[in-house]
Design a protein around this motif. Structure first.
Motif, PDB file in Angstrom:
ATOM      1  N   LEU A   1       0.824  -1.215   0.000  1.00 35.69           N
ATOM      2  CA  LEU A   1       0.000   0.000   0.000  1.00 35.69           C
ATOM      3  C   LEU A   1       0.859   1.266   0.000  1.00 35.69           C
ATOM      4  O   LEU A   1       0.462   2.288  -0.582  1.00 35.69           O
ATOM      5  CB  LEU A   1      -0.928   0.014   1.217  1.00 35.69           C
ATOM      6  N   THR A   2       2.019   1.199   0.640  1.00 33.59           N
ATOM      7  CA  THR A   2       2.864   2.394   0.731  1.00 33.59           C
ATOM      8  C   THR A   2       3.228   2.950  -0.641  1.00 33.59           C
ATOM      9  O   THR A   2       3.045   4.160  -0.886  1.00 33.59           O
ATOM     10  CB  THR A   2       4.137   2.087   1.541  1.00 33.59           C
TER      11      THR A   2
ATOM     12  N   PHE B   1       0.023   8.201  -5.743  1.00 28.32           N
ATOM     13  CA  PHE B   1      -1.061   9.194  -5.724  1.00 28.32           C
ATOM     14  C   PHE B   1      -0.568  10.527  -5.195  1.00 28.32           C
ATOM     15  O   PHE B   1      -0.961  11.596  -5.702  1.00 28.32           O
ATOM     16  CB  PHE B   1      -2.231   8.686  -4.873  1.00 28.32           C
ATOM     17  N   GLU B   2       0.289  10.502  -4.183  1.00 31.38           N
ATOM     18  CA  GLU B   2       0.828  11.754  -3.640  1.00 31.38           C
ATOM     19  C   GLU B   2       1.606  12.512  -4.707  1.00 31.38           C
ATOM     20  O   GLU B   2       1.432  13.733  -4.880  1.00 31.38           O
ATOM     21  CB  GLU B   2       1.733  11.454  -2.446  1.00 31.38           C
ATOM     22  N   VAL B   3       2.465  11.790  -5.442  1.00 31.43           N
ATOM     23  CA  VAL B   3       3.279  12.427  -6.479  1.00 31.43           C
ATOM     24  C   VAL B   3       2.408  12.954  -7.606  1.00 31.43           C
ATOM     25  O   VAL B   3       2.592  14.079  -8.096  1.00 31.43           O
ATOM     26  CB  VAL B   3       4.323  11.426  -7.016  1.00 31.43           C
ATOM     27  N   ALA B   4       1.435  12.147  -8.047  1.00 36.69           N
ATOM     28  CA  ALA B   4       0.553  12.563  -9.147  1.00 36.69           C
ATOM     29  C   ALA B   4      -0.175  13.860  -8.803  1.00 36.69           C
ATOM     30  O   ALA B   4      -0.296  14.768  -9.645  1.00 36.69           O
ATOM     31  CB  ALA B   4      -0.448  11.457  -9.451  1.00 36.69           C
TER      32      ALA B   4
ATOM     33  N   CYS C   1      -2.435  11.508   1.263  1.00 37.24           N
ATOM     34  CA  CYS C   1      -1.761  10.312   0.747  1.00 37.24           C
ATOM     35  C   CYS C   1      -0.370  10.158   1.355  1.00 37.24           C
ATOM     36  O   CYS C   1       0.063   9.047   1.677  1.00 37.24           O
ATOM     37  CB  CYS C   1      -1.656  10.389  -0.781  1.00 37.24           C
ATOM     38  N   GLY C   2       0.319  11.296   1.528  1.00 37.57           N
ATOM     39  CA  GLY C   2       1.641  11.244   2.134  1.00 37.57           C
ATOM     40  C   GLY C   2       1.589  10.747   3.569  1.00 37.57           C
ATOM     41  O   GLY C   2       2.428   9.942   3.994  1.00 37.57           O
ATOM     42  N   MET C   3       0.585  11.196   4.336  1.00 36.58           N
ATOM     43  CA  MET C   3       0.442  10.768   5.729  1.00 36.58           C
ATOM     44  C   MET C   3       0.101   9.278   5.809  1.00 36.58           C
ATOM     45  O   MET C   3       0.650   8.546   6.642  1.00 36.58           O
ATOM     46  CB  MET C   3      -0.634  11.602   6.423  1.00 36.58           C
TER      47      MET C   3
END
Length: 601
Positions: A26-27, A33-36, A94-96
């Motif tokens: 999942l990480t 998603f965070e980068v996108a 998403c980062g968290m």
């Protein structure tokens, strides 16, 4: 024989993810998603600047914006600003989530790896253990695992995020202005070459640093374990100086290892700011002279450049971690790859009786036939016999008895217990039939009763009391306010040396062994107590074979037979009277001790 893994790569360590596969997988998903979402933000910012502030009709994202939102309008600015805030919040979320799943996965990975290391150490024979210092094993199971744990967490999180960010940001930059994005073609290879140099130079430095960690921990461990000796000999200042030198050596090794990586930050900043200046110069010139694109696009280009260079810097940081992790993995692999030289069978048939046979047995700690500790031992002991063993220091007395429960294996010859080769038993069955009290008496944190039940977890209170009476331990135990529930503290620090010896003898007796080995285990008790213990053995465990290594002749004079060891060989075997008549070595030991006793009297 056990086949030892030699692989120390990803495949080996991937096995320790078991049970934590979901957060591990999942990480990277959360990171993508965070980068996108994060690379969309500069596009929205460029659209706000060019379409909202400068009212350019050809601003980025124009084809995705409804015609009702006119360029230069406040409504367009607030709409794009709202989308920008939403993208930032979603990216943050998403980062968290990725940080949390990465932490869970890394901690689970470390738990599994530590368990594997501990289980492997538990399988070590004495010969295997002799190859590593205790402090080194502790560091490998703690500090080295933590290093690999941190690197694993960075791999599934940052090592996914950084390359994705670099690729996405570069693609966006080329889509905005390919003619200015050539700068990446120069910057990326420069950083890659620099990172390769870092990891090549860093690995040996970190390996040397970890050896210094071992040395410092050895100093601390010895000082803590031998604190009473240190104080008795007033060696506190010496120990302080020794620790200071070890800590100073470690500091120097850390400085050498860290110095090479101090260049990482400056090199990254030089490349990033150089790229920024070139973009500003060329991009600003294009805007002013040719109006080729808008200032918002230049701003987004600069943001993407920063993202690309920062991502490469993150990769460089991970490269530093790889250098450390590689050194730690090498040390851990030494444990995991250690070939276990004492392996039992699956046959749990218990030891039938206490017969012991040494058939031309030779032994060497270095497995060197030219450097033997024991040579051509031929000995036959009947079940129930009491055998005394004497000899000078280093003559092989302890080594001889340690071959019986297979703490070591013979280099040549055969050791038989109950008529069977010791190698034909499972280690559990063999050691259940042999009870041994070692020279160094070890007790564990917990109550007296808990320590005694190491000998037999199912022992009743009555059996415990009986064993303690045989070992002359019951009376002093009952003198404590809590009796058998008295907490011993770490290593049995609440009892004297003689009391500790008697507790260890009682613990060994609770196993109800076929063979009982006492390796100089009554040296700290008085002669009267020693005699009571030996009398209890004769009365209560007549069928148990008893091997007693003793420095005091008086402790073994009444033995059925006495073995005299000399230079790793059996010099003579017989009763006290027989040895007094024919063994010069035995007579010399006896007379020196008896003379000492007479003078003392």
């Amino acid at each position: 024989m056990e086949k030892t893994k030699k692989s120390g790569g990803v495949k080996r360590y991937a096995a320790y993810i078991k049970g934590y596969t979901a957060p591990t997988l999942l990480t990277p998903v959360f990171m993508i998603f965070e980068v996108a979402l994060e690379v969309v933000i500069p596009l929205l910012m460029a659209a706000i600047v060019d379409g909202g502030l400068y009212a350019r009709d050809d601003f980025l994202l124009r084809s995705f914006i409804p015609e009702t939102l006119k360029t230069g309008s406040t409504q367009l600015i607030f709409t794009l600003g709202g989308l920008m805030v939403l993208a930032a919040l979603l990216s943050l979320g998403c980062g968290m989530l990725g940080a949390r799943t990465a932490s869970v996965a890394a901690m689970g990975f470390a738990k599994n790896l530590r368990r594997a290391i501990f289980e492997k150490i538990g399988q070590f024979s004495f010969a295997n253990t002799d190859k590593f210092s205790t402090s080194s094993l502790v560091v490998r199971a703690t500090t080295d695992v933590t290093t690999i744990q941190n690197t694993f967490q960075q791999v599934i999180r940052i090592f996914v995020r950084a390359p994705m960010m670099m690729v996405f940001a570069a693609i966006m930059a080329f889509n905005i202005n390919a003619s200015l994005s050539w700068i990446f073609v120069i910057a990326i290879p420069l950083l890659l070459v620099f990172m390769v140099l870092l990891i090549t130079k860093g690995h040996p430095l970190f390996t040397a640093m970890l050896k210094k960690v071992d040395a410092m921990n050895t100093s601390v461990q010895e000082d803590l374990i031998a604190m009473r000796v240190v104080k008795a000999f007033v060696r506190e200042e010496y120990e302080k100086e020794k620790f200071h030198l070890a800590a100073e050596d470690l500091k120097k090794a850390q400085v050498r290892a860290g110095r090479i990586f101090t260049f990482a930050g400056p090199v990254q900043m030089i490349i990033m700011w150089t790229c920024t200046i070139i973009l500003l110069a060329l991009g600003g010139s294009s805007i002013i002279r040719f109006k080729a694109f808008g200032p918002g696009e230049l701003t987004s280009l600069m943001t993407y450049t920063t993202q690309v260079i920062s991502s490469l810097a993150m990769v460089a940081f991970i490269v530093v971690s790889f250098a450390m992790a590689r050194a730690s993995a090498t040390r851990i692999n030494e444990i995991l790859d250690e070939k276990i030289d004492v392996i039992g069978t699956d046959d749990d048939t218990p030891v039938a009786n206490g017969d012991i046979d040494f058939e031309h047995v030779s032994f060497s700690y270095k497995n060197d036939p030219d450097n033997l500790t024991l040579a051509d031992i031929d000995l036959h002991i009947k079940s129930g016999e009491t055998i005394g063993i004497v000899g000078g220091t280093g003559e092989g007395k302890s080594t001889l008895v340690q071959l019986i429960p297979r703490f070591y294996d013979a280099l040549e010859g055969t050791v038989r217990i109950g008529g069977r080769n010791v190698k034909d038993y499972s280690l559990y069955a063999l050691r259940e039939g042999v009870s041994m009290v070692l020279q160094k008496n070890m007790l564990f944190s917990g109550s007296i009763k808990e320590n005694l039940r190491w000998g037999n977890q199912e022992a009743t209170d009555e059996e415990i009391v009986t064993a303690c009476r045989m070992a002359c331990a019951h009376d002093f135990i009952m003198s404590f306010p809590d009796g058998y529930d008295t907490d011993l503290g770490q290593g049995g620090c609440n009892v004297s040396g003689g009391q500790k010896q008697r507790l260890c003898i009682a613990r060994a007796l609770l196993k109800k062994p076929k063979i009982l080995i006492l390796d100089d285990s009554t040296s700290a008790v008085d002669t009267a107590t020693d005699e009571k213990i030996r009398q209890a053995f004769r009365d209560y465990i007549p069928g148990t074979t008893k091997l007693i290594i003793a420095q005091r002749i008086a402790s073994i004079m009444s033995s059925d037979r006495i073995i005299v060891m000399d230079k790793g060989r059996i010099s003579d075997v017989g009763t006290h009277e027989e040895l007094m008549a024919r063994s010069a070595i035995y007579r010399e030991v006896y007379r020196s001790q008896m003379k000492g006793d007479e003078q003392h009297a």
